[in-house]
Structures are given as C-alpha cells and as structure tokens.
Write a protein that holds these residues in place. Structure first.
Motif, short mmCIF file in Angstrom:
data_model
loop_
_atom_site.label_atom_id
_atom_site.label_comp_id
_atom_site.label_asym_id
_atom_site.label_seq_id
_atom_site.Cartn_x
_atom_site.Cartn_y
_atom_site.Cartn_z
N GLY A 149 0.78 -1.23 0.00
CA GLY A 149 0.00 0.00 0.00
C GLY A 149 0.81 1.28 0.00
O GLY A 149 0.25 2.36 0.26
N TYR A 150 2.10 1.19 -0.32
CA TYR A 150 2.93 2.40 -0.37
C TYR A 150 3.03 2.88 -1.82
O TYR A 150 3.37 2.11 -2.72
CB TYR A 150 4.34 2.10 0.16
CG TYR A 150 4.38 1.83 1.64
CD1 TYR A 150 4.39 2.87 2.56
CD2 TYR A 150 4.38 0.52 2.12
CE1 TYR A 150 4.42 2.61 3.93
CE2 TYR A 150 4.41 0.25 3.48
CZ TYR A 150 4.43 1.31 4.38
OH TYR A 150 4.45 1.05 5.73
N SER A 151 2.76 4.15 -2.04
CA SER A 151 2.83 4.71 -3.39
C SER A 151 4.25 5.06 -3.79
O SER A 151 4.55 5.17 -4.98
CB SER A 151 1.94 5.95 -3.49
OG SER A 151 2.34 6.93 -2.55
N GLU A 152 5.14 5.23 -2.81
CA GLU A 152 6.53 5.56 -3.09
C GLU A 152 7.44 4.55 -2.40
O GLU A 152 7.22 4.20 -1.23
CB GLU A 152 6.86 6.97 -2.58
CG GLU A 152 6.01 8.08 -3.20
CD GLU A 152 6.39 8.33 -4.66
OE1 GLU A 152 7.52 7.90 -5.05
OE2 GLU A 152 5.58 8.93 -5.39
N VAL A 153 8.47 4.11 -3.12
CA VAL A 153 9.39 3.14 -2.53
C VAL A 153 10.15 3.74 -1.35
O VAL A 153 10.52 3.03 -0.40
CB VAL A 153 10.37 2.60 -3.60
CG1 VAL A 153 11.33 3.68 -4.06
CG2 VAL A 153 11.12 1.37 -3.09
N SER A 154 10.34 5.06 -1.37
CA SER A 154 11.05 5.71 -0.26
C SER A 154 10.26 5.59 1.04
O SER A 154 10.83 5.39 2.12
CB SER A 154 11.32 7.18 -0.58
OG SER A 154 10.12 7.87 -0.85
N ALA A 155 8.93 5.71 0.95
CA ALA A 155 8.09 5.59 2.14
C ALA A 155 8.15 4.16 2.68
O ALA A 155 8.21 3.94 3.90
CB ALA A 155 6.65 5.97 1.81
N PHE A 213 10.36 0.18 6.57
CA PHE A 213 11.12 -1.05 6.74
C PHE A 213 12.27 -0.85 7.73
O PHE A 213 12.52 -1.71 8.59
CB PHE A 213 11.65 -1.51 5.38
CG PHE A 213 12.11 -2.94 5.35
CD1 PHE A 213 11.25 -3.94 4.95
CD2 PHE A 213 13.40 -3.29 5.73
CE1 PHE A 213 11.66 -5.27 4.92
CE2 PHE A 213 13.82 -4.60 5.70
CZ PHE A 213 12.95 -5.60 5.29
N ARG A 214 12.96 0.29 7.62
CA ARG A 214 14.03 0.59 8.57
C ARG A 214 13.49 0.69 10.00
O ARG A 214 14.13 0.25 10.95
CB ARG A 214 14.71 1.90 8.19
CG ARG A 214 15.68 1.81 7.02
CD ARG A 214 16.30 3.18 6.74
NE ARG A 214 17.25 3.13 5.66
CZ ARG A 214 18.52 2.79 5.79
NH1 ARG A 214 18.99 2.45 6.98
NH2 ARG A 214 19.33 2.78 4.74
N ARG A 215 12.32 1.26 10.13
CA ARG A 215 11.70 1.39 11.45
C ARG A 215 11.38 0.02 12.05
O ARG A 215 11.55 -0.21 13.24
CB ARG A 215 10.44 2.25 11.34
CG ARG A 215 9.79 2.58 12.68
CD ARG A 215 8.67 3.58 12.53
NE ARG A 215 7.52 3.07 11.77
CZ ARG A 215 7.19 3.45 10.55
NH1 ARG A 215 7.93 4.36 9.91
NH2 ARG A 215 6.13 2.94 9.94
N TRP A 216 10.93 -0.89 11.21
CA TRP A 216 10.55 -2.21 11.69
C TRP A 216 11.76 -3.09 12.01
O TRP A 216 11.76 -3.81 13.01
CB TRP A 216 9.71 -2.93 10.62
CG TRP A 216 8.42 -2.27 10.29
CD1 TRP A 216 7.64 -1.50 11.12
CD2 TRP A 216 7.75 -2.28 9.03
NE1 TRP A 216 6.53 -1.05 10.45
CE2 TRP A 216 6.57 -1.52 9.17
CE3 TRP A 216 8.02 -2.87 7.79
CZ2 TRP A 216 5.67 -1.33 8.12
CZ3 TRP A 216 7.14 -2.69 6.75
CH2 TRP A 216 5.97 -1.93 6.91
N PHE A 217 12.75 -3.09 11.13
CA PHE A 217 13.82 -4.09 11.21
C PHE A 217 15.22 -3.51 11.44
O PHE A 217 16.17 -4.26 11.59
CB PHE A 217 13.83 -4.95 9.94
CG PHE A 217 12.51 -5.61 9.66
CD1 PHE A 217 12.02 -6.60 10.50
CD2 PHE A 217 11.73 -5.24 8.57
CE1 PHE A 217 10.80 -7.22 10.24
CE2 PHE A 217 10.51 -5.84 8.31
CZ PHE A 217 10.05 -6.83 9.16
N GLY A 218 15.33 -2.17 11.45
CA GLY A 218 16.61 -1.55 11.73
C GLY A 218 17.58 -1.49 10.57
O GLY A 218 18.69 -0.98 10.72
N VAL A 219 17.18 -2.02 9.41
CA VAL A 219 18.02 -1.97 8.20
C VAL A 219 17.11 -1.68 7.00
O VAL A 219 15.89 -1.84 7.08
CB VAL A 219 18.78 -3.29 7.96
CG1 VAL A 219 19.78 -3.56 9.07
CG2 VAL A 219 17.80 -4.46 7.83
N SER A 220 17.73 -1.28 5.88
CA SER A 220 16.97 -1.03 4.66
C SER A 220 16.54 -2.35 4.04
O SER A 220 17.15 -3.40 4.31
CB SER A 220 17.81 -0.24 3.67
OG SER A 220 18.87 -1.05 3.18
#
Length: 348
Positions: free
Chosen positions: A324-330, A335-342
């Motif tokens: 549901g993300y319109s931009e890959v940056s979002a 993802f970084r917030r969830w798992f600590g890495v990109s």
C-alpha cells in the motif's frame, strides 16, 4: 457404545488463550507420499510444522489450520520445489477431499456443486471465506483465509485453487481450464508454470484467490449426482463442524486490511463497512485489545514485508506497492523502522 466423532469446532490454546482454528484432515490426503515423490522427508516436514502423521489418515479428524498451512510451506522448503502447493493441488481430486469433496460430487449440477462448495467450505476449514459470485460476464470462485495470524500461506492458496479447478473438471472433463486464476501473494519466480498448468492468465497480488470461469455449463449434470446422498453428506459435515463460529474480530480486521493493501493504505471507515459494523464500534473493539487502527495496519504490513523480502526475485518497489505504499522511499523508511536496516540491506 457409540464411537466418538471428532469435532472441528474452535478450541483455545491453554498457554496463550488464543482461538485455534481447524481443518479436516482430509485436506492433507496423500501429502506424505507426494513429499517423498518430490524428494523430501515427510517426517521432517511434519515435525517442523507440528503435525502428527497418524492424524492425516483420519479424514474427519480436526487439524490445527495454522499447522496445516505451515506444513505446506515446510514441504516446499524441504523438497526445494517452490511450486509444491501448485503441483499438489493439480493432482488432488475431489474424492480425496473427504466430506466437502463428496458433497460437490453428489450435487445434481455443476452450478449446484460450486454453490455447495462455496457455502459449506468454511465448515470443512474454519476461519475461511469462500464465495461463488458473478463479476460482469464471468463467475468468481473465491477463497481466502481469515485468520490474520496465518501470514505465510502461498502454498495453501495454490493447492486450493488446484483442488477447486478439479471439482469443475469432474463434470466437464480433464481438459477444462478457467478463464483466469488470481492469487493474493506476489508473483513467484516460477510463475510461468502456474499459467501452463491452468492454461490461463495468472494474476498475483490480488485481493483474494479466485478462479474465474464462464457460466455456460452450470446446468451440466454432475456424473455422480445424488440428491439423497447430498443431503446426508451436508448434514454430516455440519454436525462434525458444530461449534464452528466466526473468526475473532481482530483476525477478521487483519484479513480485510491485508486484502485492501494493494489498493493503498486502508481507511478505518472502509474496513468497518466491509465487516458490517460501525466505525466507532471497530475503534472501541480495537482499543479493548490495546490497539489503534494504525497500529494494526502497521503490524500487518510488517509481517507481510518480512515474508515478501525473502522472495529475492520480487522487486523492492513491487513489495512496497503490495503493502500500500505509493513511493518506494516511504516503504524503505517504514522497513528501517521495523527491522533496523533497509530492504536492500536485509536482502544482502
């Protein structure tokens, strides 16, 4: 003495207090031999999934639905065949499916068989939605699991579509193929085999799993149609499933959120409408679980991201879109917030 008849009704896990949803063991008919034929060790699969092999030989015995779905995922990993469920479902005939398969075969016509299959399948498998509905010029035979805790379920979806297609073939012959086949999971690496086996376009990342077919043969007689037998089989299935209820609200909310994500971030009002309850009621029920709606959406996205990122052939941008993300940056920030890495680092 009257023999004990196992029930498929909901049970509670004493350790966690959560509701356990069940499926009749007939759904796993022949899986041990199929795992072996694909070069795997069935005992290892059953051990990892928490399934007792002896239970698989008793078609009316209830298995934990989560363990059953995990068994199919473990079988794919054990055999090294990423399309394990697809192939297992392609050879799975209705008579192997126990009561629900026998009900479809005993229906008087193909249309009645599909209607009974859709209406009664949740008695065979709890926490499941099946529908037989019209969409324009086509009919849709839909299937999805409503238990939001069962996140990784690709193999189950593919084998179920194969099972359903074989119900139609029992009437129209082995050469019948659907117009399209839909899957809720991302496109797998070996997706061309899906289109080859169904001889139809396969669409992935959909709201639900579905076979799309034309209605030109719905009045065709089923070869084994028997109304008296059909009535008895329906009564037996409903009796075995006595105690089956609707899934807990939290599971249903997770399921609806998951289905809506490919279209963009879901809104509370839309999910409440899909569940047939008022917005404030949904807010209150989530608050009772210590959750906000945004918290729940975040958890569903995170759980799906953890699975999709392991599928290295799926572009990261496509994963973001499926969530549901319109931009890959979002998506990358989340993802970084969830798992600590990109996402890229996680894959590397």
């Amino acid at each position: 003495m009257t023999p004990h008849r196992p029930k498929i009704g909901q049970t509670a896990d004493r350790r966690t207090g959560t509701v356990q949803h069940n499926i009749l063991a007939a759904a796993a008919c022949g899986v041990s031999g199929f795992i072996a034929a694909q070069g795997g060790c069935a005992d290892r699969v059953f051990l990892r999934a928490g399934v007792e092999e002896r239970a698989l030989g008793q078609p009316t015995l209830a298995l934990d639905l989560g363990a059953y779905v995990a068994m199919m995922e473990e079988a794919a990993a054990e055999t090294g065949n990423d399309n394990f469920g697809l192939l297992f479902g392609r050879q799975f005939q209705p008579e192997m499916l126990g009561l629900i398969g026998s009900i479809a075969l005993a229906a008087p016509t193909l249309g009645a068989a599909l209607e009974h299959l859709a209406r009664l399948f949740p008695f065979h498998q709890q926490a499941t939605e099946t529908r037989f509905v019209r969409e324009g010029e086509l009919l849709r035979l839909e299937y999805r699991i409503l238990d939001g805790r069962i996140v990784e379920r690709r193999q189950d979806a593919e084998l179920t579509m194969g099972m359903f297609a074989n119900v139609v073939r029992a009437c129209l012959g082995p050469g019948w193929m659907p117009e399209e086949v839909h899957f809720e999971h991302p496109r797998p690496e070996g997706w061309r085999q899906h289109e080859a086996l169904f001889d139809a376009p396969a669409h992935f990342g959909q709201r639900t799993n579905a076979l799309l077919l034309r209605d030109r043969h719905l009045d065709r007689r089923m070869p084994g149609g028997d109304m008296a037998r059909l009535t008895g089989l329906c009564g037996t299935l409903v009796d075995i499933a006595r105690g089956t209820g609707t899934p807990p609200l939290l599971d249903r909310v997770r399921a609806e959120v998951r289905a809506c994500l490919p279209d963009g971030p879901p809104h509370l009002e839309d999910i409440a409408d899909r569940l047939g309850i008022a917005r404030w009621t949904l807010q209150r029920r989530l608050a009772d679980e210590g959750l906000s709606f945004s918290d729940l959406v975040e958890r569903v996205r995170r759980d799906l991201a953890a699975i999709h990122i392991r599928q290295r052939h799926v572009p990261i941008a496509d994963i973001g879109a499926l969530l549901g993300y319109s931009e890959v940056s979002a998506f990358s920030r989340a993802f970084r917030r969830w798992f600590g890495v990109s996402p890229a680092r996680m894959r590397a």
